[in-house]
Write a protein that holds these residues in place. Structure first.
Motif, PDB file in Angstrom:
ATOM      1  N   ARG A 269       0.837  -1.215   0.000  1.00 32.58           N
ATOM      2  CA  ARG A 269       0.000   0.000   0.000  1.00 32.58           C
ATOM      3  C   ARG A 269       0.865   1.256   0.000  1.00 32.58           C
ATOM      4  NH1 ARG A 269      -3.314  -1.462   4.756  1.00 32.58           N
ATOM      5  NH2 ARG A 269      -3.782  -3.549   4.127  1.00 32.58           N
ATOM      6  N   THR A 270       1.949   1.225   0.744  1.00 36.11           N
ATOM      7  CA  THR A 270       2.847   2.380   0.816  1.00 36.11           C
ATOM      8  C   THR A 270       3.481   2.641  -0.548  1.00 36.11           C
ATOM      9  OG1 THR A 270       3.315   1.898   3.120  1.00 36.11           O
ATOM     10  CG2 THR A 270       4.864   3.345   2.002  1.00 36.11           C
ATOM     11  N   VAL A 271       3.915   1.585  -1.204  1.00 40.97           N
ATOM     12  CA  VAL A 271       4.511   1.727  -2.536  1.00 40.97           C
ATOM     13  C   VAL A 271       3.464   2.246  -3.513  1.00 40.97           C
ATOM     14  CG1 VAL A 271       5.460   0.411  -4.485  1.00 40.97           C
ATOM     15  CG2 VAL A 271       6.315   0.008  -2.168  1.00 40.97           C
ATOM     16  N   ALA A 272       2.241   1.746  -3.413  1.00 39.31           N
ATOM     17  CA  ALA A 272       1.171   2.207  -4.321  1.00 39.31           C
ATOM     18  C   ALA A 272       0.864   3.688  -4.101  1.00 39.31           C
ATOM     19  CB  ALA A 272      -0.085   1.363  -4.095  1.00 39.31           C
ATOM     20  N   LYS A 273       0.866   4.149  -2.843  1.00 41.84           N
ATOM     21  CA  LYS A 273       0.607   5.561  -2.538  1.00 41.84           C
ATOM     22  C   LYS A 273       1.742   6.439  -3.058  1.00 41.84           C
ATOM     23  CE  LYS A 273      -2.409   5.202   1.457  1.00 41.84           C
ATOM     24  NZ  LYS A 273      -2.574   5.497   2.874  1.00 41.84           N
ATOM     25  N   LEU A 274       2.973   5.983  -2.907  1.00 44.86           N
ATOM     26  CA  LEU A 274       4.118   6.758  -3.367  1.00 44.86           C
ATOM     27  C   LEU A 274       4.148   6.833  -4.885  1.00 44.86           C
ATOM     28  CD1 LEU A 274       6.901   5.478  -0.934  1.00 44.86           C
ATOM     29  CD2 LEU A 274       5.742   7.697  -0.895  1.00 44.86           C
ATOM     30  N   ALA A 275       3.633   5.808  -5.540  1.00 47.18           N
ATOM     31  CA  ALA A 275       3.629   5.781  -7.008  1.00 47.18           C
ATOM     32  C   ALA A 275       2.580   6.725  -7.583  1.00 47.18           C
ATOM     33  CB  ALA A 275       3.381   4.369  -7.489  1.00 47.18           C
ATOM     34  N   THR A 276       1.587   7.106  -6.797  1.00 48.16           N
ATOM     35  CA  THR A 276       0.533   7.995  -7.325  1.00 48.16           C
ATOM     36  C   THR A 276       0.776   9.421  -7.027  1.00 48.16           C
ATOM     37  OG1 THR A 276      -0.770   7.726  -5.312  1.00 48.16           O
ATOM     38  CG2 THR A 276      -1.327   6.336  -7.206  1.00 48.16           C
TER      39      THR A 276
END
Length: 186
Positions: free
Chosen positions: A179-186
């Motif tokens: 989830r953290t990686v997905a948030k940083l990617a957006t």
């Protein structure tokens, strides 16, 4: 060990395994039931007579016939040991519902381990512990109808709980990281 009484393979099979599969085997001297007998007694005395107790059980410890403190209420009613295996003891004590949930927890542990082991980037130490935990879960499922060790041996129960905790921690950590990686990617 068996004294050579069996004259052929069928006799040997019956001598070694017959009591386990016999639905009427009760050793009057020791109070021990055959595995199939234990299921049969639960079926006739609980499931057929009292559906509510068959579904939810009589309470933890109710089938316990050996204890320092007290004997379970069911154990007092029968002249033999009801708790033949983990499965039968759980059916008496927590019913179909509780036994099913226990099985689901073990099966879910295996499923989560399999999912986590698909991550090839995981450290080898983590993968080794996950494989060990998966083996513990699978062995617990296999031993369920055989013996009572899962409920009676503290070391085995602690190992199972530690494995469940470890697998849960790794699973949640992986989900948080994703989830953290997905948030940083957006």
């Amino acid at each position: 060990h068996y004294g050579g009484r069996a004259s052929n393979l069928t006799d040997l099979w019956n001598e070694v395994f017959g009591y386990s599969l016999d639905v009427s085997h009760i050793n009057r001297e020791t109070g021990e039931l055959g595995r199939a007998t234990a299921f049969s007694i639960w079926w006739t005395e609980s499931f057929q007579k009292d559906l509510l107790h068959a579904i939810f059980g009589y309470a933890p410890g109710a089938a316990r016939s050996d204890s320092i403190f007290t004997i379970g209420e069911l154990a007092k009613r029968f002249p033999f040991r009801l708790e033949r295996s983990t499965t039968v003891q759980m059916l008496w004590e927590v019913g179909l519902f509780g036994a099913f949930l226990y099985f689901v927890v073990l099966a879910r542990g295996v499923q989560i381990c399999r999912r986590l082991l698909q991550d090839d980037s995981a450290p080898p130490e983590r993968r080794a512990v996950l494989r060990t935990c998966m083996a513990v879960f699978l062995m617990s499922v296999v031993m369920w109808p055989y013996g009572r060790e899962l409920l009676e041996v503290p070391a085995q129960a602690i190992l199972l709980v530690v494995c469940l905790g470890y697998v849960s921690l790794v699973s949640v950590s992986q989900q948080v990281a994703q989830r953290t990686v997905a948030k940083l990617a957006t």
